[in-house]
Design an enzyme around this catalytic site. Sequence first.
Site, PDB file in Angstrom:
ATOM      1  N   CYS A 180      -0.903   4.184  -6.313  1.00 31.66           N
ATOM      2  CA  CYS A 180      -1.909   3.574  -5.439  1.00 31.66           C
ATOM      3  C   CYS A 180      -2.067   2.151  -5.935  1.00 31.66           C
ATOM      4  CB  CYS A 180      -3.228   4.336  -5.510  1.00 31.66           C
ATOM      5  SG  CYS A 180      -4.575   3.553  -4.600  1.00 31.66           S
ATOM      6  N   CYS A 221       0.872  -1.184   0.000  1.00 31.30           N
ATOM      7  CA  CYS A 221       0.000   0.000   0.000  1.00 31.30           C
ATOM      8  C   CYS A 221       0.900   1.222   0.000  1.00 31.30           C
ATOM      9  CB  CYS A 221      -0.908   0.009   1.235  1.00 31.30           C
ATOM     10  SG  CYS A 221      -1.864   1.533   1.449  1.00 31.30           S
TER      11      CYS A 221
END
Length: 229
Positions: free
Chosen positions: A188, A79
């Site tokens: 992302c 992440c």
Amino acid sequence: MSKVLGVLGGMGPAATLDFLAKLQAATPVQREQDHLRVLVDINPKVPDRNLNDSDPGPVLAAMATGLRDAGAQVLAIACNTAHAYADAVRSSGLPLVDMLETAGLAARAQGATTVGVLGTSLALGLYRDRLFPMGLEVVTLDDHEQVEFMALLYRIKHGDVGTASRETMAALAHRLVGKGAQSVVAGCTEVPLVLSADDLSVPFLDATEALARRCVAVCLGQEETPSGL
């Protein structure tokens, strides 16, 4: 002997599975036993990294400690935004392969000097901090486009990876190209679920894939292990 990789995941789960698939694909093997040993904590209960009143740090620190105690020797976070809490993860004492630094190194290797980044507002700030010392200028979406990106991000997290999501992400990426981006970074982990190199007229840099490749290099001793502390 290869090092054991510990992965902090679940942010979101589909993005973690994408990272694991790319990790496997990046590993040179002649037999099953040549693959890395990977310990994964897929924890979708990590507080939302995009809310001002949440603090994922303690949860991420506990995940890192748990992976260390289970035998992990090197850590990775699947992440981008969670790297805002990298110090909490490093409190485990294990080295962390930094996803954003890795993406910056890959972008510089491509020859880009101006990169467009698709990511959360927090991640964009992190990317600026990591890439500026590398001589890279970061181009981002306008405020109203960033709102559109965040809405799309949550739809993808809910499983919407269909044509509409793909077309919207591609349109946002093209806006970065229009702003002068010489390459587009998927900053992302949900972005590469709906965007690929075929959608762009400039090089596409998948930070998830770059992280997977670097983790393999570190765990196999082909690259120096990050200091971590």
